[in-house]
Design a protein around this motif. Structure first.
Motif, PDB file in Angstrom:
ATOM      1  N   TRP A  38      61.042  30.422  49.273  1.00  0.00           N
ATOM      2  CA  TRP A  38      61.581  30.274  50.621  1.00  0.00           C
ATOM      3  C   TRP A  38      60.606  29.479  51.482  1.00  0.00           C
ATOM      4  O   TRP A  38      59.453  29.262  51.105  1.00  0.00           O
ATOM      5  N   ASP A  77      66.673  28.848  51.729  1.00  0.00           N
ATOM      6  CA  ASP A  77      65.791  29.903  51.214  1.00  0.00           C
ATOM      7  C   ASP A  77      66.571  30.798  50.263  1.00  0.00           C
ATOM      8  O   ASP A  77      67.745  31.077  50.487  1.00  0.00           O
ATOM      9  N   LEU A  79      67.382  34.169  49.581  1.00  0.00           N
ATOM     10  CA  LEU A  79      67.224  35.439  50.272  1.00  0.00           C
ATOM     11  C   LEU A  79      67.485  36.627  49.367  1.00  0.00           C
ATOM     12  O   LEU A  79      67.078  37.737  49.674  1.00  0.00           O
ATOM     13  N   SER A  94      70.030  31.024  52.433  1.00  0.00           N
ATOM     14  CA  SER A  94      70.013  31.041  53.883  1.00  0.00           C
ATOM     15  C   SER A  94      71.044  30.075  54.463  1.00  0.00           C
ATOM     16  O   SER A  94      71.292  30.096  55.672  1.00  0.00           O
ATOM     17  N   TYR A 122      79.374  31.718  60.584  1.00  0.00           N
ATOM     18  CA  TYR A 122      79.835  32.021  61.928  1.00  0.00           C
ATOM     19  C   TYR A 122      80.994  31.088  62.213  1.00  0.00           C
ATOM     20  O   TYR A 122      81.243  30.176  61.446  1.00  0.00           O
ATOM     21  N   ASN A 125      78.834  27.615  62.733  1.00  0.00           N
ATOM     22  CA  ASN A 125      77.840  27.179  61.746  1.00  0.00           C
ATOM     23  C   ASN A 125      77.671  28.205  60.640  1.00  0.00           C
ATOM     24  O   ASN A 125      78.426  29.159  60.556  1.00  0.00           O
ATOM     25  N   PRO A 128      73.171  32.997  57.224  1.00  0.00           N
ATOM     26  CA  PRO A 128      72.470  33.296  55.981  1.00  0.00           C
ATOM     27  C   PRO A 128      73.129  34.448  55.230  1.00  0.00           C
ATOM     28  O   PRO A 128      73.565  35.427  55.834  1.00  0.00           O
ATOM     29  N   GLU A 144      74.272  37.773  57.479  1.00  0.00           N
ATOM     30  CA  GLU A 144      73.974  37.969  58.882  1.00  0.00           C
ATOM     31  C   GLU A 144      75.226  37.899  59.736  1.00  0.00           C
ATOM     32  O   GLU A 144      75.207  38.283  60.904  1.00  0.00           O
ATOM     33  N   ASP A 145      76.323  37.417  59.154  1.00  0.00           N
ATOM     34  CA  ASP A 145      77.560  37.354  59.927  1.00  0.00           C
ATOM     35  C   ASP A 145      78.294  38.692  59.942  1.00  0.00           C
ATOM     36  O   ASP A 145      79.377  38.807  60.489  1.00  0.00           O
ATOM     37  N   GLY A 146      77.696  39.704  59.292  1.00  0.00           N
ATOM     38  CA  GLY A 146      78.319  41.010  59.328  1.00  0.00           C
ATOM     39  C   GLY A 146      79.531  41.142  58.421  1.00  0.00           C
ATOM     40  O   GLY A 146      80.332  42.050  58.575  1.00  0.00           O
ATOM     41  N   SER A 168      76.071  43.864  63.583  1.00  0.00           N
ATOM     42  CA  SER A 168      74.723  43.302  63.503  1.00  0.00           C
ATOM     43  C   SER A 168      74.550  42.730  62.103  1.00  0.00           C
ATOM     44  O   SER A 168      75.466  42.805  61.292  1.00  0.00           O
ATOM     45  N   ALA A 169      73.375  42.183  61.839  1.00  0.00           N
ATOM     46  CA  ALA A 169      73.162  41.557  60.538  1.00  0.00           C
ATOM     47  C   ALA A 169      73.024  42.633  59.469  1.00  0.00           C
ATOM     48  O   ALA A 169      72.309  43.611  59.653  1.00  0.00           O
TER      49      ALA A 169
END
Lengths: 373, 643
Positions: A38, A77, A79, A94, A122, A125, A128, A144-146, A168-169
């Protein structure tokens, strides 16, 4: 080198290391592992070998360094990284992409077998993709978009999407049963999801009553499917019983900053390993006579915080935990530091058999082939 | 402004002709951006080239093999800083020497790796590393280990031997051949061994020749004897320097005798060896090729003429050796002047020359830091306030920070610069690009550990805003909690409430229902949590609890005024229930709240549409009616006495 562990510098910060699974029937020690990098302009996933087994030397110092077998460029990265089976590796990027790589043993090369490019995003955009877990051929990813996404390795499209699973993420995911998963998020909640149920609601939400600290990692006990360990931003190790409702069984101070990964040993679950941003890798072992380790023997009295489990650099310190206020059986918990001190963050670890591999922000990989199990 | 020591190097920009156009530029953290302006050199202007060039001084930082150097040396550096200060310097010397050896072994490891890929890479990097190791080794011998007279020559011999490894290779080749004594490189090997003071090896090889010439056996035996008897200073023994000196002079006389006696006249090679043993400089210079460097010549000269040389006398011999060895017409290389400065014990000059010759600060930074720990640097302050060690480390670390990945190493270097390190770190850390939450977390952790609260706040705010833009209210809240940013938490709560007013339901229930103690971060957030709780209680049909909560939200002033109308409207169904929920007192309070709300309402403005006015008035009327009815029922209920 301390504790029989050597550093291999690889010129890239390592975010994930995973052993290739060995078949449970064979008694072989693992010899191949994969790493993901990463924070590099060109990230990559790499496959390494630690040499022939059966040619064990008594002299730790002269065991060979990990050798690079092959490498492949990775967009974004890495992840998370998991072996789907002996030949395929799934990565979470990511950039929000989920990729399946195939390792060709004969030519020692890697190639991309499948790519879901905007698995997590999202509206405008990319988001990750932070975690991936597999139960071949099913692959579950979180981001991270849940969102929670369910794929099958042999199918092109998405099998199922749980939209708005989390506001949240989501940081990590693990399988609880074949149809149930557990996720942890950045507001400190554990959520249980049952794929047999339609809809976007979790079947259960657990969290601490005190400060809701973001959780970064989760792992399930190999034999007892209701026991789960989590680690988070404050470096505390929590053990939960998901049947039992809202409270963890025990909380232990483990690290001085974020705990990135926690793993039960797959065949000796009395041993637990955790690694952290503070540069330490802890080996937790219980030496009680019963089958269940002491930190699982908690009764209804829960969340008793033990004294600090942080050992001085390079030393062992045994700890008698006074969890069990009514219970006479005193479990014995020992923690050992497995790496030399003054390291940068240890981002990832994996343990299989007697072998442990971990990767750090100091651009080094450490392999220990004689973990005392 | 000081004078420039050397002419600055010119870097040509491709496609640009300085005679034609003016160049524009701007400094970056580690590089310069250069562009062609529209202004012609001769005056006037014309269309320009659309390219912007980035000129970087330090390319090495991007070499994957050198990255290992940076990482490993970082580990050693941090370990060095943590050596306890309270031990006396005497006890620390072995530690410092071992750290110096660690650094050198890291350089060597990189060199070996570079050699393996030498086919594809430019070899200049390998050569540079070779020179670096050479210089560092010499500094270790002279400055850190600080060998006294007697041992000094031995250490210098080791130094030369380490850097002239091709002798062993040649020897292996010769000995492996069918007839070693007739190999064309045979005498080269013997003489090289003698030049390096490796008498045992020389004797072993000489035996081969002796076997071939039984007639000259006596001569070979004589030389063998001389070589064997050469005194070598042993610092461990009780022998003092003077005793050794006497022994050595004796031996030298013996060798001289043999020369005078023409004992070796028949064999030119053996005679040369004898002359070398006596320290004949002309003969030494005949073997320039085998010596290959002036410093080898220096050390050999010392070995055979002045083995008890004192450190303070070194520079004289160094200078003369260099002059004797090098062609007077050739320009001295940077390496030569650096080594000469080292022999003169002028540490500052060594550092200065290295800084000029190299294109990044790795070498001088680490070497100066180590020398500083050995208390070898005079602490004179530079013009800009910090001392030399700190200046170099700051430069090195700043260079690291421009790298997309190595910035993490730089943090530790800044930590150990007491004067300016913190300020540099504060400025640099905010400019690290934050693409993922994980990276932001690491950066924040670095700031938190150093109590850089301003930076923590600003980073959390950036991440929270990003999350908010993507409608991730939970993430945004989690960032505000980390930064303890009440203002942002209020903003997020406002968003939730707006959503509620617009849609009639709450989004992200999993967040609001489980706020926990985070609720207390901001008043608005507390209100949000409590309001949601009210809805839950209502849903669970716990009406009296819900009523109490609703009232407290208004009377405790937790709810913003703008929301009171909504709250009162929410109270309506509770007022309309068959059984009395609000007590008389509570009803009075509700009425009071309603009055407070309506008294604030001024004359209806002309731009407010009539419909809204109507709805408002109707609502208020309804409320008043409901409150009055409830009051009546409550009074009756409370006044009733069960008989």
């Amino acid at each position: 080198c301390a504790n029989g562990i050597n550093a291999k510098y690889v010129s890239k910060k390592i975010s994930k290391t995973r052993w290739r699974p060995v078949s449970s029937s064979s008694l072989q020690q693992p010899d191949i592992f994969a790493t993901g990098s990463w924070d590099n302009e060109d990230n990559s996933i790499s496959i390494w070998s630690i040499g022939e087994n059966g040619v064990s030397s008594m002299d730790d110092e002269f065991e060979g360094d990990p050798q690079l077998l092959c490498e492949y460029k990775h967009n974004g990265d890495v992840l998370d990284l998991q072996f789907l089976d002996q030949d395929r590796i799934v990565t979470a990027s990511s950039t929000g992409a989920v990729t399946i790589f195939r390792h060709h043993h004969n030519s020692q090369t890697l190639s991309v077998s499948k790519l879901w490019e905007r698995a997590h995003h999202y509206p405008c955009n990319n988001a990750p993709c932070t975690g991936v877990v597999c139960n071949s051929p099913e692959i579950v990813t979180v981001g991270e978009d849940g969102r929670i996404m369910l794929f099958r390795a042999d199918q092109e499209g998405v099998l199922r999407t749980i939209e708005k699973a989390d506001s949240s993420a989501i940081h990590a995911v693990t399988f609880l049963r074949t149809t149930e998963i557990l996720t942890v998020n950045s507001i400190g909640q554990l959520k249980l999801w049952d794929f047999r149920q339609p809809g976007n609601e979790p079947s259960q939400i657990l969290s601490l009553t005190g400060d809701r600290v973001p959780l970064h990692c989760v792992d399930r006990h190999p034999n007892q499917q209701h026991i789960v360990a989590t680690g988070g931003q404050d470096g505390m190790l929590c053990i939960w019983d998901v049947r039992q409702g809202n409270m963890p069984i025990s909380l232990m101070e483990a690290h001085t900053s974020e705990m990135w990964e926690v793993h039960f040993h797959p065949s000796n679950p009395g041993h637990l390993f955790s690694c952290s941003e503070d540069g330490s890798l802890l080996h937790w072992e219980t030496s009680s006579n019963t089958d269940t380790p002491s930190f699982l023997q908690g009764g209804r009295n829960t969340s008793i915080i033990s004294r600090s489990a942080i050992a001085p650099a390079g030393g062992n310190q045994s700890l008698i935990n006074a969890w069990l206020t009514g219970d006479s059986s005193k479990g014995h918990l020992e923690t050992t530091h497995m790496l030399p001190s003054q390291m940068l963050s240890v981002n990832s670890l994996d343990v299989l058999g007697q072998c442990l591999v971990c990767g750090t922000d100091g651009e080094a990989i450490y392999v220990n082939r004689h973990v005392p199990i | 402004m000081e004078e420039v020591d050397v002419e600055p190097t010119t870097t040509p920009i491709p496609g640009f002709d300085s005679n034609q156009k003016h160049l524009g530029f701007v400094w970056g953290p580690g590089d310069i951006l250069v562009y062609e302006t529209i202004y012609k050199a001769s005056g006037g202007s014309a269309g320009g080239c659309p390219f912007v060039h980035e000129v970087r001084k330090d390319e090495d930082i991007y070499s994957p093999i050198l990255r290992k150097l940076f990482n490993e040396s970082h580990h050693i550096f941090v370990g060095l800083q943590r050596i306890r200060e309270d031990l006396p310097s005497k006890n620390k010397k072995p530690q410092f020497v071992s750290i110096s050896k660690n650094y050198r072994s890291v350089i060597r490891a990189c060199m070996e790796e570079l050699q393996q890929v030498a086919v594809y890479h430019n070899d200049s990097l390998g050569n540079t590393l070779l020179s670096l190791e050479l210089i560092w080794n010499l500094c270790e011998v002279l400055f850190i280990d600080a060998a006294p007279a007697g041992s000094l020559v031995l250490h210098l011999l080791d130094w030369v031997r380490l850097h002239k490894a091709d002798v062993d290779e040649k020897a292996r080749e010769v000995l492996a051949s069918e007839s070693p004594a007739e190999h064309q490189a045979y005498w080269d090997v013997v003489i090289s061994y003698v030049l390096q003071g490796r008498m045992d090896e020389a004797r072993q090889v000489l035996v081969k020749q002796a076997a071939l010439q039984p007639a000259a056996r006596v001569m070979f035996k004589l030389l063998d004897n001389l070589l064997m008897k050469m005194p070598i200073f042993n610092p461990g023994e009780t022998q003092t320097l003077t005793e050794f000196d006497v022994k050595w002079r004796h031996w030298r006389e013996e060798v001289d005798h043999c020369l005078q006696d023409q004992s070796f006249a028949s064999n030119r090679h053996l005679e040369d060896i004898c002359k070398i043993l006596v320290g004949d400089e002309d003969v030494l210079l005949e073997y320039k090729e085998l010596l290959s460097t002036w410093y080898h010549f220096l050390v050999t000269r010392l070995l055979f003429s002045h083995p008890t040389v004192k450190p303070t006398e070194l520079h004289y011999y160094a200078q003369s050796s260099m002059h004797m060895f090098l062609d007077t017409r050739s320009v001295p290389e940077p390496l030569d002047s650096i080594l000469l400065a080292a022999f003169e014990f002028d540490i500052h000059q060594v550092i200065k020359d290295c800084s000029i010759a190299l294109n990044n600060w790795w070498f001088v930074g680490h070497l100066t830091d180590l020398l500083d720990h050995c208390k070898l640097l005079q602490s004179h302050n530079l013009h800009f306030g910090s001392n030399l060690r700190e200046f170099l480390l700051l430069e090195y670390a700043s260079g690291l920070f421009t790298h997309h990945s190595l910035w993490q190493l730089a943090v530790d270097y800044f930590d150990h610069c007491p004067e300016f390190g913190r300020v540099y770190l504060e400025l640099q850390i905010e400019r690290v690009p934050l693409d993922t939450e994980r990276k932001a977390l690491k950066v924040i952790r670095i700031c938190e550990q150093r109590q850089m609260t301003e930076q923590v706040r600003s980073i959390c705010k950036i991440m929270a805003k990003k999350a908010l833009r993507n409608n991730r209210l939970g993430s945004a809240l989690s960032w505000s909690i980390r930064a303890k940013d009440a203002a942002f938490a209020t903003l997020i709560s406002e968003r939730f409430l707006q959503d509620y007013c617009a849609k009639g339901t709450f989004s992200d229930l999993d967040l609001i229902d489980n706020l926990g103690p985070a609720m207390l971060l901001s008043d608005r957030l507390t209100f949000l949590g409590k309001y949601r709780e009210f809805h839950r209680l209502y849903g669970e049909k716990r009406f009296s609890d819900a009523a109490k909560l609703l009232l407290s939200l208004m009377t405790a002033k937790i709810a913003p005024h703008s929301f009171w109308m909504t709250l009162l409207t929410d109270a309506l169904p509770l007022l309309e229930q068959k059984e009395v929920i609000f007590s008389a007192d509570q009803t009075h309070e509700l009425m009071f709240c309603l009055e407070e709300l309506t008294s604030g309402k001024s004359v209806p403005t002309p731009d407010k549409p009539m419909q809204d006015e109507d709805i408002e008035t109707t609502k208020i009327e309804l409320l008043r009616l409901a409150l009055a009815r409830n009051l009546a029922m409550a009074i009756v209920k409370e006044g009733t006495v069960e008989i």
